[in-house]
Design a protein around this motif. Sequence first.
Motif, mmCIF file in Angstrom:
data_model
loop_
_atom_site.group_PDB
_atom_site.id
_atom_site.type_symbol
_atom_site.label_atom_id
_atom_site.label_comp_id
_atom_site.label_asym_id
_atom_site.label_seq_id
_atom_site.Cartn_x
_atom_site.Cartn_y
_atom_site.Cartn_z
ATOM 1 N N LEU A 145 0.817 -1.212 0.000
ATOM 2 C CA LEU A 145 0.000 0.000 0.000
ATOM 3 C C LEU A 145 0.854 1.267 0.000
ATOM 4 N N ASP A 146 1.924 1.255 0.760
ATOM 5 C CA ASP A 146 2.726 2.463 0.939
ATOM 6 C C ASP A 146 3.703 2.718 -0.209
ATOM 7 N N ASN A 147 4.122 1.652 -0.888
ATOM 8 C CA ASN A 147 5.215 1.808 -1.843
ATOM 9 C C ASN A 147 4.917 1.361 -3.273
ATOM 10 N N MET A 148 3.891 0.567 -3.485
ATOM 11 C CA MET A 148 3.706 -0.028 -4.805
ATOM 12 C C MET A 148 2.356 0.278 -5.447
ATOM 13 N N GLN A 149 1.509 1.058 -4.785
ATOM 14 C CA GLN A 149 0.243 1.429 -5.387
ATOM 15 C C GLN A 149 0.465 2.429 -6.527
ATOM 16 N N ALA A 150 -0.355 2.303 -7.564
ATOM 17 C CA ALA A 150 -0.288 3.216 -8.699
ATOM 18 C C ALA A 150 -1.479 4.167 -8.663
ATOM 19 N N LYS A 151 -1.259 5.396 -9.083
ATOM 20 C CA LYS A 151 -2.324 6.391 -9.066
ATOM 21 C C LYS A 151 -3.501 5.981 -9.948
ATOM 22 N N MET A 152 -3.221 5.256 -11.031
ATOM 23 C CA MET A 152 -4.262 4.839 -11.955
ATOM 24 C C MET A 152 -4.952 3.543 -11.515
ATOM 25 N N GLY A 153 -4.600 3.068 -10.323
ATOM 26 C CA GLY A 153 -5.214 1.856 -9.795
ATOM 27 C C GLY A 153 -4.289 0.670 -9.848
ATOM 28 N N GLY A 154 -4.479 -0.254 -8.908
ATOM 29 C CA GLY A 154 -3.659 -1.452 -8.859
ATOM 30 C C GLY A 154 -2.278 -1.189 -8.298
ATOM 31 N N LEU A 199 -11.011 -6.720 -7.341
ATOM 32 C CA LEU A 199 -12.172 -7.148 -8.118
ATOM 33 C C LEU A 199 -12.666 -6.019 -9.022
ATOM 34 N N SER A 200 -12.678 -4.807 -8.506
ATOM 35 C CA SER A 200 -13.087 -3.656 -9.316
ATOM 36 C C SER A 200 -12.134 -3.442 -10.484
ATOM 37 N N LEU A 201 -10.848 -3.640 -10.224
ATOM 38 C CA LEU A 201 -9.847 -3.481 -11.274
ATOM 39 C C LEU A 201 -10.096 -4.474 -12.406
ATOM 40 N N ALA A 202 -10.449 -5.699 -12.046
ATOM 41 C CA ALA A 202 -10.721 -6.721 -13.064
ATOM 42 C C ALA A 202 -11.906 -6.337 -13.927
ATOM 43 N N VAL A 203 -12.959 -5.881 -13.286
ATOM 44 C CA VAL A 203 -14.178 -5.511 -14.017
ATOM 45 C C VAL A 203 -13.946 -4.299 -14.902
ATOM 46 N N GLU A 204 -13.233 -3.314 -14.381
ATOM 47 C CA GLU A 204 -13.089 -2.039 -15.080
ATOM 48 C C GLU A 204 -11.985 -2.033 -16.131
ATOM 49 N N HIS A 205 -10.919 -2.825 -15.923
ATOM 50 C CA HIS A 205 -9.765 -2.716 -16.811
ATOM 51 C C HIS A 205 -9.331 -4.032 -17.461
ATOM 52 N N PHE A 206 -9.323 -5.126 -16.727
ATOM 53 C CA PHE A 206 -8.797 -6.364 -17.282
ATOM 54 C C PHE A 206 -9.766 -7.006 -18.282
ATOM 55 N N TYR A 207 -11.049 -6.888 -18.013
ATOM 56 C CA TYR A 207 -12.054 -7.549 -18.833
ATOM 57 C C TYR A 207 -12.457 -6.674 -20.010
ATOM 58 N N ASP A 208 -12.341 -7.243 -21.211
ATOM 59 C CA ASP A 208 -12.766 -6.549 -22.408
ATOM 60 C C ASP A 208 -14.206 -6.971 -22.719
ATOM 61 N N LYS A 209 -15.140 -6.058 -22.539
ATOM 62 C CA LYS A 209 -16.560 -6.393 -22.669
ATOM 63 C C LYS A 209 -16.939 -6.764 -24.095
ATOM 64 N N LYS A 210 -16.282 -6.159 -25.066
ATOM 65 C CA LYS A 210 -16.622 -6.428 -26.458
ATOM 66 C C LYS A 210 -16.288 -7.859 -26.851
ATOM 67 N N ASN A 221 -1.631 3.766 -18.139
ATOM 68 C CA ASN A 221 -3.000 4.234 -17.887
ATOM 69 C C ASN A 221 -4.063 3.165 -18.155
ATOM 70 N N TRP A 222 -3.633 1.897 -18.149
ATOM 71 C CA TRP A 222 -4.521 0.747 -18.356
ATOM 72 C C TRP A 222 -5.092 0.671 -19.769
ATOM 73 N N LYS A 223 -4.438 1.318 -20.727
ATOM 74 C CA LYS A 223 -4.762 1.083 -22.122
ATOM 75 C C LYS A 223 -4.054 -0.194 -22.559
ATOM 76 N N THR A 255 -22.222 -9.396 -10.131
ATOM 77 C CA THR A 255 -21.374 -8.923 -11.222
ATOM 78 C C THR A 255 -20.159 -9.812 -11.405
ATOM 79 N N HIS A 256 -19.580 -10.252 -10.296
ATOM 80 C CA HIS A 256 -18.374 -11.070 -10.363
ATOM 81 C C HIS A 256 -18.693 -12.494 -10.800
ATOM 82 N N ILE A 257 -19.843 -13.002 -10.444
ATOM 83 C CA ILE A 257 -20.265 -14.314 -10.909
ATOM 84 C C ILE A 257 -20.537 -14.277 -12.411
ATOM 85 N N ASP A 258 -21.169 -13.202 -12.866
ATOM 86 C CA ASP A 258 -21.406 -13.042 -14.302
ATOM 87 C C ASP A 258 -20.091 -12.974 -15.063
#
Length: 383
Positions: A145-154, A199-210, A221-223, A255-258
């Motif tokens: 938490l103190d040293n490895m968190q990124a501003k863009m999440g994760g 879990l939020s990171l997975a839903v918002e960035h890792f998973y490609d909905k298309k 920046n998670w692109k 949401t996570h089960i889906d």
Amino acid sequence: MFRSLLSTSKDFLFEQLLPNWSQYGIDAEKGFSYESMNHNWTKNAVGRIRLLTQCRQLYTFSHAYQFESKAEWLAKLTPLFDFITTQYFHDDRWFFSLNDDLSVKDKQSDAYALAFVLLSFSYYYQVTKDKRALDYMKSTHHFLLDNMQAKMGGFYEAYPIDTQQVRRQNPHMHLLEGYIAAFNTTRDEDYKTVINSLLSLAVEHFYDKKTKTLREFFSENWKYHSTTGHQVEPGHHFEWVWLLYQANKISPDQTHIDLAQSLWSTATRHGIESDGGIYNQIDGNSYQAIDKEKRIWPITEYLKAITVLPMGLEEKQHRIESALSFMTKHYFLENGRWNEYLDANNEAKSFPLPGTSSYHIFLGLTEVLTWDKQTLSDSETDI
């Protein structure tokens, strides 16, 4: 056939692989695990001994002892824990690796490895009640938490931080695994908070909905990464399925089960070859196989996913039977050895035994054995 394969797999794991690694793969004097073994069970020196490998072995033997209380496995735990804490923990943080002579090789603190500190120390504590493990887990948590968190999440891949490094979902997946184990062991709400953020990171960035795929490689920046952002791994889809169901026991959310069911659908449709083998990698946009070779770990993750997903008993048993049949035919060898890689034609490639792979084999098989035991118990209760 199903019962026979379960018995064969259990024997391979508990009577062959684990006893041989315990006897030959762990240094009798210093207590640490070798990084790699040759197929004749002699040490294969590779020029480094990673924290990751030590933690995976500590986890495996700690969890194995909970299945079968063998004194020789219990005897390995505290010396291995002591080796980890004395050799890798310096200046209030974890170092990545040692040289073969046990001098420090790489001083980076690696997020992937820290995930396995949390996982292995959780199971070590469950067996030994050694409170030092809880203290190290908490300090590892605070360091992240103190040293490895990124501003863009994760979290960043490693410390010291390089903001230009490729960002990956894989360390975050294993951090989720580690934090789930830490929470289940301690019920510490701080760990639950990180679980929810991952879990939020997975839903918002890792998973490609298309494309309904789990992406692997990203920029700051998670692109999606410009050259590797299309690459996806069916094995990680299956691994996330299992983890999402584990996490849902802690923080229920449909949401996570889906998401888990969507990842399962994509991976089973496009990641499994007709003969039952699982590709290392496919294109997330076209779904075509990029790497048709088949390392052992994806099929163990497939087994784990089968055990948690809702499906009919007949289908579940059929899928497990087919996977175990493929493993016994192509991967499992005599005397607890295994083929780490198959080529595109399912021919075994020459490769030593990595000290990290028994974790995958152990967890995949024991999840099946646990599911089967519970299914039989439920069946008897219903009579």
